[in-house]
Design a protein around this motif. Structure first.
Motif, PDB file in Angstrom:
ATOM      1  N   ARG A  26       0.860  -1.178   0.000  1.00  0.00           N
ATOM      2  CA  ARG A  26       0.000   0.000   0.000  1.00  0.00           C
ATOM      3  C   ARG A  26       0.901   1.233   0.000  1.00  0.00           C
ATOM      4  O   ARG A  26       1.685   1.455   0.928  1.00  0.00           O
ATOM      5  N   VAL A  27       0.798   2.018  -1.052  1.00  0.00           N
ATOM      6  CA  VAL A  27       1.666   3.182  -1.215  1.00  0.00           C
ATOM      7  C   VAL A  27       0.841   4.447  -1.019  1.00  0.00           C
ATOM      8  O   VAL A  27      -0.237   4.586  -1.586  1.00  0.00           O
ATOM      9  N   GLU A  28       1.341   5.320  -0.170  1.00  0.00           N
ATOM     10  CA  GLU A  28       0.665   6.581   0.105  1.00  0.00           C
ATOM     11  C   GLU A  28       1.345   7.665  -0.730  1.00  0.00           C
ATOM     12  O   GLU A  28       2.547   7.872  -0.610  1.00  0.00           O
ATOM     13  N   LEU A  29       0.584   8.328  -1.577  1.00  0.00           N
ATOM     14  CA  LEU A  29       1.155   9.357  -2.445  1.00  0.00           C
ATOM     15  C   LEU A  29       0.676  10.716  -1.972  1.00  0.00           C
ATOM     16  O   LEU A  29      -0.516  10.899  -1.740  1.00  0.00           O
ATOM     17  N   SER A  30       1.609  11.653  -1.788  1.00  0.00           N
ATOM     18  CA  SER A  30       1.132  13.002  -1.489  1.00  0.00           C
ATOM     19  C   SER A  30       1.282  13.836  -2.751  1.00  0.00           C
ATOM     20  O   SER A  30       2.368  13.984  -3.299  1.00  0.00           O
ATOM     21  N   ILE A  31       0.153  14.340  -3.227  1.00  0.00           N
ATOM     22  CA  ILE A  31       0.071  15.010  -4.527  1.00  0.00           C
ATOM     23  C   ILE A  31      -0.146  16.500  -4.298  1.00  0.00           C
ATOM     24  O   ILE A  31      -0.884  16.894  -3.398  1.00  0.00           O
ATOM     25  N   ASP A  32       0.502  17.301  -5.119  1.00  0.00           N
ATOM     26  CA  ASP A  32       0.341  18.751  -5.031  1.00  0.00           C
ATOM     27  C   ASP A  32      -1.112  19.147  -5.282  1.00  0.00           C
ATOM     28  O   ASP A  32      -1.766  18.619  -6.173  1.00  0.00           O
ATOM     29  N   ASP A  33      -1.602  20.077  -4.463  1.00  0.00           N
ATOM     30  CA  ASP A  33      -2.998  20.502  -4.505  1.00  0.00           C
ATOM     31  C   ASP A  33      -3.449  21.020  -5.877  1.00  0.00           C
ATOM     32  O   ASP A  33      -4.619  20.982  -6.209  1.00  0.00           O
ATOM     33  N   ARG A  34      -2.476  21.547  -6.639  1.00  0.00           N
ATOM     34  CA  ARG A  34      -2.850  22.176  -7.902  1.00  0.00           C
ATOM     35  C   ARG A  34      -3.299  21.158  -8.941  1.00  0.00           C
ATOM     36  O   ARG A  34      -3.921  21.504  -9.924  1.00  0.00           O
ATOM     37  N   TYR A  35      -2.917  19.888  -8.719  1.00  0.00           N
ATOM     38  CA  TYR A  35      -3.194  18.881  -9.745  1.00  0.00           C
ATOM     39  C   TYR A  35      -4.276  17.927  -9.278  1.00  0.00           C
ATOM     40  O   TYR A  35      -4.195  17.359  -8.193  1.00  0.00           O
ATOM     41  N   LYS A  36      -5.303  17.762 -10.121  1.00  0.00           N
ATOM     42  CA  LYS A  36      -6.386  16.811  -9.836  1.00  0.00           C
ATOM     43  C   LYS A  36      -6.351  15.732 -10.913  1.00  0.00           C
ATOM     44  O   LYS A  36      -6.030  16.008 -12.062  1.00  0.00           O
ATOM     45  N   PHE A  37      -6.705  14.514 -10.510  1.00  0.00           N
ATOM     46  CA  PHE A  37      -6.698  13.422 -11.478  1.00  0.00           C
ATOM     47  C   PHE A  37      -8.053  12.742 -11.512  1.00  0.00           C
ATOM     48  O   PHE A  37      -8.717  12.609 -10.481  1.00  0.00           O
ATOM     49  N   PRO A  38      -8.494  12.277 -12.703  1.00  0.00           N
ATOM     50  CA  PRO A  38      -9.786  11.592 -12.819  1.00  0.00           C
ATOM     51  C   PRO A  38      -9.797  10.258 -12.066  1.00  0.00           C
ATOM     52  O   PRO A  38      -8.738   9.706 -11.743  1.00  0.00           O
ATOM     53  N   LYS A  39     -11.005   9.751 -11.828  1.00  0.00           N
ATOM     54  CA  LYS A  39     -11.190   8.521 -11.055  1.00  0.00           C
ATOM     55  C   LYS A  39     -10.484   7.325 -11.691  1.00  0.00           C
ATOM     56  O   LYS A  39     -10.013   6.436 -10.989  1.00  0.00           O
ATOM     57  N   ASP A  40     -10.463   7.268 -13.032  1.00  0.00           N
ATOM     58  CA  ASP A  40      -9.907   6.079 -13.678  1.00  0.00           C
ATOM     59  C   ASP A  40      -8.441   6.279 -14.078  1.00  0.00           C
ATOM     60  O   ASP A  40      -7.995   5.788 -15.099  1.00  0.00           O
ATOM     61  N   THR A  41      -7.712   7.004 -13.226  1.00  0.00           N
ATOM     62  CA  THR A  41      -6.280   7.192 -13.457  1.00  0.00           C
ATOM     63  C   THR A  41      -5.535   5.887 -13.175  1.00  0.00           C
ATOM     64  O   THR A  41      -5.891   5.149 -12.255  1.00  0.00           O
ATOM     65  N   THR A  42      -4.531   5.613 -13.987  1.00  0.00           N
ATOM     66  CA  THR A  42      -3.705   4.429 -13.770  1.00  0.00           C
ATOM     67  C   THR A  42      -2.398   4.834 -13.102  1.00  0.00           C
ATOM     68  O   THR A  42      -1.755   5.786 -13.539  1.00  0.00           O
TER      69      THR A  42
END
Lengths: 265, 158
Positions: B82-98
């Protein structure tokens, strides 16, 4: 006969231990008194500025020149090793990380101990030998807050600045040799360095290291000077002890701090 | 030493030292690039095999760093990583991102690559990426290659 010499040996171990503990306790009390008596050096900034000149500004030349040369040698040596693996574009990372994390604080700390620390010990030791400190006490001037505390804060303030200058100069030296002289691509030199060096984990930890070294070196030099036997021989012995003890302290503390700061990566 | 000259030298020294720190922070360190401080959100992704992925490895989308791997743990319910990714707030990704684990260069470091899908709903903080692709393990790849070669040899003989 054998039993007797064993007892003598054990007794001498005990004597040395007690002596070391007593000395350490005395040194700690000295540090506490220095910090407690440091109000005057901030109220009368003139004292602090004078000492900053002697410990910081006068150490600049040696720190800058050694930083430049250490960086240039790192550039040369790193290039020859990285070249065998075809990854000479990582030269910037190698130079920057080794300087910011280790060489900057440690080498500038060693230089600071031998350039400024020994001078502090000799000065205070001589002041004691010529009874200037006793004269101050006679005039109801506290020698710790008048003489020792400004030197302490000057050392603590100038050490991180000197280490930062050393690292910056070293990276410039690595750039000179790597990019200007050998011809590593300038873009990848800076961009890979930028990507690999983290502000908090690498640079701030380097600053914390140099701050700790600054406290240790200044404390040792001032204490050795203050504690020196008031003779010519005593002052020269104290100066030697300052350089040896502070160098060993820097190396030992560096190992400790590194193992706490950079584990896991 | 003249009093004003003393002040000048000390002032120069302090300014130079602070300047060196600033240069280190800006030019050498990555203070200017994405500030992954408090402006991040967390996404989770489960991988069958993470290979040599490390915490603090970059998360890239289209080659741009959009975040970092915050932590890696073992999911004892599903027996995978289980990998926890912290993503910059400015970027949003769709639900079906790979999410896939990729390697930069042949021997480079491993990173998490995000390929955006076409869903109109974006992943919110704390949600998990469903579609993941494990790291390529060289030994498995070689054994697959050898098996397929052996199978080819059998059919050629017949």
């Amino acid at each position: 006969m054998f039993g007797r010499s064993a007892i003598v040996n054990i007794r001498s171990i005990g004597h040395h231990t007690v002596d070391a503990v007593r000395r350490f306790g005395y040194a700690s009390r000295f540090l506490a008194l220095t910090i407690a008596g440091s109000g005057a050096s901030f109220r009368r900034l003139r004292l602090l500025i004078r000492e900053l000149y002697f410990t910081g500004v006068l150490s600049l030349i040696i720190v800058l020149v050694s930083g430049l040369f250490v960086g240039m040698v790192l550039g040369l040596q790193g290039y020859h090793t990285l070249q065998t693996y075809g990854s000479e574009s990582a030269l910037g990372v190698l130079v920057a990380l080794s300087l910011v994390r280790e060489l900057g604080p440690v080498v500038s700390g060693l230089l600071f101990a031998s350039r400024a620390g020994s001078a502090m010990t000799a000065e205070i030791g001589l002041m004691k030998a010529t009874e200037q400190l006793a004269a101050m006490e006679m005039m109801a001037v506290d020698p710790i807050s008048r003489v020792v505390a400004p030197r302490f804060w000057a050392g603590v303030i100038s050490m991180p600045l000197l280490a930062a200058l050393f690292s910056a100069m070293g990276i410039f030296g690595g750039y000179l040799v790597g990019v200007v002289l050998i011809g590593v691509d300038e873009g990848s030199f800076w961009s890979q360095m930028n990507a690999a060096v983290d502000f908090r984990n690498d640079i701030l930890n380097g600053v914390v290291k140099s701050f700790v070294f600054g406290v240790a070196v200044t404390w040792i030099s001032l204490f050795e000077g203050y504690d020196a036997p008031p003779t010519a021989e005593g002052v020269s012995g104290a100066t030697t002890r300052t350089v040896v003890t502070s160098s060993l302290a820097i190396l030992g503390l560096d190992f400790l701090l590194t193992s706490f700061m950079f584990r896991g990566f | 030493m003249e009093r004003s000259a003393l002040d000048l030298w000390v002032g120069l020294f302090v300014c130079a030292g602070l300047g060196a720190l600033l240069i280190l922070a800006m030019k050498v360190g990555n203070m200017t690039s994405i500030g992954l401080g408090n402006h991040t959100y967390i996404l989770y992704a489960n991988f069958d095999n993470i290979g040599g992925l490390k915490a603090r490895a970059p998360v890239k989308s289209a080659g741009v760093v959009v975040g970092r791997v915050a932590s890696i743990g073992f999911d004892n319910a599903r027996y995978n990583a289980r990998v926890e990714l912290s993503i910059d707030d400015r970027y949003k990704f769709p639900k079906d991102t790979t999410a896939s684990i990729l390697t930069s260069g042949l021997l480079g470091e491993q990173y998490v690559g995000l390929d955006a899908g076409g869903d109109s709903v974006n992943l919110g903080p704390g949600e998990a990426i469903k579609l993941t692709q494990s790291a390529v393990v060289l030994e498995k790849l070689i054994s697959q290659f050898l098996y397929s070669k052996a199978a080819e040899g059998d059919t050629a003989k017949k």
